[in-house]
Every structure is written in structure tokens, then in C-alpha cells.
Write an enzyme that holds these catalytic residues in place. Structure first.
Site, short mmCIF file in Angstrom:
data_model
loop_
_atom_site.label_atom_id
_atom_site.label_comp_id
_atom_site.label_asym_id
_atom_site.label_seq_id
_atom_site.Cartn_x
_atom_site.Cartn_y
_atom_site.Cartn_z
N ASP A 57 0.82 -1.21 0.00
CA ASP A 57 0.00 0.00 0.00
C ASP A 57 0.86 1.27 0.00
O ASP A 57 2.00 1.27 0.46
CB ASP A 57 -0.91 0.02 1.22
CG ASP A 57 -1.96 -1.07 1.19
OD1 ASP A 57 -2.31 -1.53 0.08
OD2 ASP A 57 -2.44 -1.47 2.27
N LYS A 58 0.26 2.34 -0.47
CA LYS A 58 0.93 3.64 -0.49
C LYS A 58 1.37 4.06 0.91
O LYS A 58 2.43 4.66 1.08
CB LYS A 58 -0.02 4.68 -1.09
CG LYS A 58 0.59 6.05 -1.29
CD LYS A 58 -0.41 6.96 -2.01
CE LYS A 58 0.19 8.35 -2.23
NZ LYS A 58 -0.75 9.23 -2.98
#
Length: 239
Positions: A57-58
Site C-alpha cells: 500500500d501507499k
């Protein structure tokens, strides 16, 4: 603005003719976002084509594996599909009270607004001897259901927070974040479960073990940076 040359120079953990492993900074996406913090895009803008073998994930920092050649991409992704890759994360929860070791076997589904959730009512979750699960008859089968397993070992507790070493046995989207939150131990700073978080999210992809294109079994480690370590240190100091 960080250039691709800067990223490569500062963040390369391993490289051979077919693979590149980077230590992804928090706040960067692996691919799919059309801006200057998209790794695949800034690489392409600088003339280098990369194929992600997996994603994180970012809001997560740490180890990410890319194929440098399309021929290598299929084999690398198959290792994730067949679960021959070993993945280890560091996670900081905003709670204490977890056992020394645990196993979360909670199926996932996708709910409103494409949000990942447990495919059962929260009240159906049971915890027995460090195993979290739901009865089969409590699972909502009206949507696609994805069996999902996460294991963890407690590393440290410090003033209301806990550092875990986490192993996602399966690799579902947001798996670690959703599993921990639904058993009552959400990550510090996780925007999925905390409105307007004041810190980075407490999740770091620490170690990856995989079969590299050169035929060798490789172990690649990204040590957490000071910002991640501060999630525990600041809790201890009361800041």
C-alpha cells in the site's frame, strides 16, 4: 522532487539482470497513480520499464520486488501465487494486550465503496488460544469471499503501543490492516480506520525471501527508518 535516479541510488536493495528490489518510501505508490510519486511511472518517464511482482500500500514502506524484464515477471509473480515467497512486516498497533504469538484466520470480502472488510459480523469473531476465526455459518457468501490468514509474533510493548512481526500467509489487499483492526488492534495512523491520522501508518515491509532470476534464493531486508521507529519512541516519551 525525487527523481528516478535519486530513488534508484538511495533505495535499491538488490538487483540482477531480471529483478530490482527497492525500499519504497511511505507515501509512494507502486503503480497506478498518475503523479510524481508513482514508482512505475517515474521509472518509465526516465526510460526504464518495470513490472511489479506484487504491491504494498501507499501508506506502507519497505521491500517491493519488480521485474526488469517481461520474461522474468511471470516467474516472480507465480512465486507469490504459489506462496513460495516469504514475507515479513513490522507493524505498530495503537493497543496492548496481544498474546506473544497469534494467528488470524478471517475471510475477507469487499463492501461499500470498495472497502475491504471481514466477510462476517464483527460479533461472530472468536479468539481461542491466540487464534481468531469465525464459524463457517457466520460467513456472508452473498459476495465473493477470500480465505485469508495472518500470523504474528509480539516484539515489544511500549506505553500503549505494540510492535509486531507479521507474516501474511495469504496476500490479500489491505489484509494486515483489516485483520488487525477487526480484532481490536488497529495500526497506528491507519487512514482506513483513523480519521485524520497525525502520524504515518505503522506498517513496514521488512523482509522478502524469493527465488531470483539468477537461480539463487535471496533474502532482502529493508530496515525501518527513524520515522517508523518514532511511532514507538514517541509513545514512550509521551509526544
Amino acid at each position: 522532487m525525487t527523481t528516478w535516479a535519486d530513488m534508484r541510488a538511495a533505495r535499491t536493495l538488490y538487483e540482477d539482470d531480471g529483478a530490482l528490489v527497492l525500499d519504497k518510501p511511505v507515501g509512494w505508490s507502486v503503480m497506478g497513480e498518475r503523479h510524481d510519486t508513482d514508482i512505475v511511472r517515474i521509472a518509465a518517464d526516465d526510460g526504464e520499464k518495470l513490472w511489479p511482482a506484487h504491491r504494498i500500500d501507499k501508506v506502507t514502506s519497505g521491500v517491493v520486488l519488480f521485474a526488469k524484464q517481461l520474461e522474468a515477471h511471470g516467474d516472480l509473480t507465480r512465486q507469490f501465487t504459489k506462496r513460495t515467497v516469504e514475507k515479513s512486516y513490522l507493524a505498530v498497533t495503537g493497543t496492548v494486550g496481544l498474546p506473544a504469538e497469534g494467528r488470524i484466520e478471517l475471510p475477507l470480502s469487499v463492501g461499500r465503496k470498495n472497502r475491504v472488510r471481514i466477510a462476517a459480523p464483527r460479533e461472530a469473531i472468536t479468539s481461542v488460544d491466540g487464534l481468531w476465526s469465525v464459524p463457517e455459518d457466520a460467513v456472508d457468501t452473498s459476495k465473493d469471499v477470500y480465505p485469508s490468514t495472518t500470523t504474528f509474533t509480539k516484539v515489544e510493548e511500549c506505553d500503549g503501543r505494540t510492535l509486531l512481526e507479521v507474516h501474511p500467509v495469504t496476500g490479500r489487499r489491505h489484509q494486515i490492516r483489516v485483520h488487525l483492526a477487526w480484532i481490536g488492534h488497529a495500526l497506528v495512523g491507519d487512514p482506513l480506520f483513523e480519521k485524520n491520522p497525525t502520524s504515518r501508518t505503522g506498517l513496514h515491509a521488512h523482509r522478502l525471501v524469493f527465488d531470483a532470476p539468477d537461480g539463487q534464493r535471496r533474502t532482502v531486508t529493508a530496515e525501518p527508518d527513524d520515522e517508523f521507529r518514532a511511532l514507538l519512541r514517541d509513545a514512550a516519551s509521551g509526544t
